[in-house]
Design a protein around this motif. Structure first.
Motif, mmCIF file in Angstrom:
data_model
loop_
_atom_site.group_PDB
_atom_site.id
_atom_site.type_symbol
_atom_site.label_atom_id
_atom_site.label_comp_id
_atom_site.label_asym_id
_atom_site.label_seq_id
_atom_site.Cartn_x
_atom_site.Cartn_y
_atom_site.Cartn_z
ATOM 1 N N THR A 166 45.668 10.364 -7.233
ATOM 2 C CA THR A 166 44.907 11.445 -7.865
ATOM 3 C C THR A 166 43.917 12.131 -6.935
ATOM 4 O O THR A 166 43.234 13.055 -7.356
ATOM 5 C CB THR A 166 44.134 10.899 -9.074
ATOM 6 N N GLY A 167 43.809 11.662 -5.715
ATOM 7 C CA GLY A 167 42.865 12.281 -4.796
ATOM 8 C C GLY A 167 41.603 11.494 -4.569
ATOM 9 O O GLY A 167 40.718 11.931 -3.833
ATOM 10 N N GLY A 168 41.485 10.336 -5.193
ATOM 11 C CA GLY A 168 40.383 9.450 -4.842
ATOM 12 C C GLY A 168 39.383 9.207 -5.949
ATOM 13 O O GLY A 168 39.270 9.968 -6.912
ATOM 14 N N TRP A 169 38.650 8.117 -5.790
ATOM 15 C CA TRP A 169 37.562 7.777 -6.689
ATOM 16 C C TRP A 169 36.263 8.422 -6.212
ATOM 17 O O TRP A 169 36.088 8.672 -5.026
ATOM 18 C CB TRP A 169 37.392 6.267 -6.760
ATOM 19 N N PHE A 170 35.360 8.644 -7.145
ATOM 20 C CA PHE A 170 34.057 9.251 -6.840
ATOM 21 C C PHE A 170 33.026 8.183 -6.473
ATOM 22 O O PHE A 170 32.327 8.283 -5.476
ATOM 23 C CB PHE A 170 33.601 10.058 -8.062
ATOM 24 N N THR A 171 32.963 7.136 -7.306
ATOM 25 C CA THR A 171 32.022 6.040 -7.067
ATOM 26 C C THR A 171 32.655 4.712 -7.469
ATOM 27 O O THR A 171 33.624 4.664 -8.236
ATOM 28 C CB THR A 171 30.713 6.190 -7.878
ATOM 29 N N GLY A 172 32.059 3.649 -6.979
ATOM 30 C CA GLY A 172 32.450 2.308 -7.385
ATOM 31 C C GLY A 172 31.225 1.431 -7.536
ATOM 32 O O GLY A 172 30.160 1.706 -6.965
ATOM 33 N N ARG A 173 31.376 0.364 -8.300
ATOM 34 C CA ARG A 173 30.282 -0.597 -8.505
ATOM 35 C C ARG A 173 30.892 -1.988 -8.591
ATOM 36 O O ARG A 173 31.903 -2.187 -9.264
ATOM 37 C CB ARG A 173 29.539 -0.273 -9.814
ATOM 38 N N ALA A 174 30.288 -2.946 -7.893
ATOM 39 C CA ALA A 174 30.751 -4.334 -7.935
ATOM 40 C C ALA A 174 29.532 -5.246 -7.890
ATOM 41 O O ALA A 174 28.954 -5.468 -6.821
ATOM 42 C CB ALA A 174 31.693 -4.635 -6.772
ATOM 43 N N ASP A 175 29.121 -5.726 -9.048
ATOM 44 C CA ASP A 175 27.910 -6.537 -9.174
ATOM 45 C C ASP A 175 28.279 -7.987 -9.442
ATOM 46 O O ASP A 175 29.099 -8.268 -10.323
ATOM 47 C CB ASP A 175 27.028 -6.030 -10.327
ATOM 48 N N TRP A 176 27.673 -8.903 -8.696
ATOM 49 C CA TRP A 176 27.888 -10.340 -8.876
ATOM 50 C C TRP A 176 26.555 -10.995 -9.194
ATOM 51 O O TRP A 176 25.675 -11.099 -8.335
ATOM 52 C CB TRP A 176 28.490 -10.959 -7.622
ATOM 53 N N TYR A 177 26.374 -11.410 -10.448
ATOM 54 C CA TYR A 177 25.148 -12.060 -10.897
ATOM 55 C C TYR A 177 25.411 -13.561 -10.998
ATOM 56 O O TYR A 177 25.830 -14.073 -12.035
ATOM 57 C CB TYR A 177 24.718 -11.520 -12.259
ATOM 58 N N GLY A 178 25.210 -14.268 -9.902
ATOM 59 C CA GLY A 178 25.390 -15.712 -9.906
ATOM 60 C C GLY A 178 24.128 -16.427 -10.350
ATOM 61 O O GLY A 178 23.014 -15.925 -10.190
ATOM 62 N N ALA A 179 24.309 -17.618 -10.923
ATOM 63 C CA ALA A 179 23.172 -18.424 -11.364
ATOM 64 C C ALA A 179 23.216 -19.803 -10.710
ATOM 65 O O ALA A 179 22.876 -20.804 -11.326
ATOM 66 C CB ALA A 179 23.179 -18.544 -12.883
ATOM 67 N N VAL A 180 23.637 -19.835 -9.448
ATOM 68 C CA VAL A 180 23.811 -21.102 -8.739
ATOM 69 C C VAL A 180 22.513 -21.893 -8.676
ATOM 70 O O VAL A 180 22.509 -23.125 -8.840
ATOM 71 C CB VAL A 180 24.348 -20.838 -7.315
#
Length: 292
Positions: A140-154
């Motif tokens: 489609t011509g590409g993504w505008f933005t991305g988000r990848a959040d990792w909330y660990g509770a180690v």
């Protein structure tokens, strides 16, 4: 294929060991650890041999699987590659860019197969979802933005098996869960051309990237989230619409490890090789420098 395991911690016991012991194409040759008593315990658990010398184990196998902290993994991985052994490595590949590059260079020089175990790239459902988003962007011509959040509770949840991990306490979420975020963002949005980072509460780091596709992305990375807030959120927005990562898609880490072993046995180039592990390490180091 004769495979030896370097490492005896919780990840080795819960993921590497079960996958190697159950795989029909693997002869689980033995285990080495920094503590001989731990190596003996893991070897007994999976019905294999404990080695008291890492080089002796490397000499007896065709490939090594590594479940060690990054500062210990990298030099042993480079030695194994120089000995002609295939590598199934953990993330992050190394604690420094120099050590990561040494592993990648040793792999290239020896012509061995290398895989870095980014869990979502080997779990069946998540790997397929990531490829679908990459294909949607190309179509489609590409993504505008991305988000990848990792909330660990180690370090905030009770009875976490990784709460006593010194390297995680030192490096924090950026280096522990940051590789997971990058393993999703980079194949969909392209390589990072700009890296920015800011500190949040606890060990939290807010990572902002510009990608060579023109898209931007953000990631919140932490191991000290309040347990009720723990979880993962991945989302892409652009011409294809909104794509959010479905809950429960990843499956078990052991299943993903079994697919990684399948890929190792196949002996064909994989996107998550030592060079990709090096690139992830470079981005993490850039982010760390931005924080400093």
């Amino acid at each position: 294929m004769r495979v030896g395991l370097l490492g005896t911690g919780p990840w080795a016991r819960s993921t590497h060991g079960p996958a190697l012991a159950a795989h029909p194409g693997v002869e689980f040759t033995g285990v080495w650890g920094r503590r001989p008593e731990a190596a003996a315990s893991v070897a007994a658990l999976f019905g294999t041999r404990a080695y008291d010398d890492a080089d002796a184990l490397i000499a007896d196998v065709d490939a090594v699987a590594v479940a060690l902290p990054p500062a210990f993994q990298a030099p042993l991985a480079a030695r194994a590659a120089r000995a002609g052994r295939h590598l199934l490595l953990d993330k992050p590949l190394a604690a420094t860019v120099e050590d990561a590059r040494a592993v990648a260079d040793a792999v290239d020089a020896a012509g061995v197969t290398s895989l870095v175990f980014f869990t979502l790239r080997f779990a069946d459902g998540s790997a397929r979802w990531i490829e679908e988003q990459a294909e949607a962007g190309r179509r489609t011509g590409g993504w505008f933005t991305g988000r990848a959040d990792w909330y660990g509770a180690v370090f905030s949840a009770e009875a976490s098996p990784y709460a006593d991990s010194p390297w995680r306490r030192e490096k924090g979420g950026l280096w522990d869960v940051g590789p997971h975020a990058l393993s999703v963002l980079l194949p969909v949005l392209g390589d990072a051309t700009e890296v920015r980072a800011a500190r949040g509460p606890g060990d939290a780091v807010q990572l902002t990237l510009r990608h060579d596709s023109g898209a931007s992305s953000t990631s919140l990375l932490t191991l000290t989230a309040p347990p009720p807030a723990a979880g993962v959120a991945v989302e892409f927005r652009g011409t294809p619409g909104v794509a959010a990562y479905p809950e429960g898609l990843t499956g078990s880490a052991t299943d993903a490890m079994e697919r990684a072993v399948d890929a190792l046995l196949a002996g064909v180039p994989h996107p998550c090789d030592a060079r990709f592990g090096l690139r992830v390490t470079e981005i993490l180091a850039q982010a760390e420098a931005a924080l400093d």
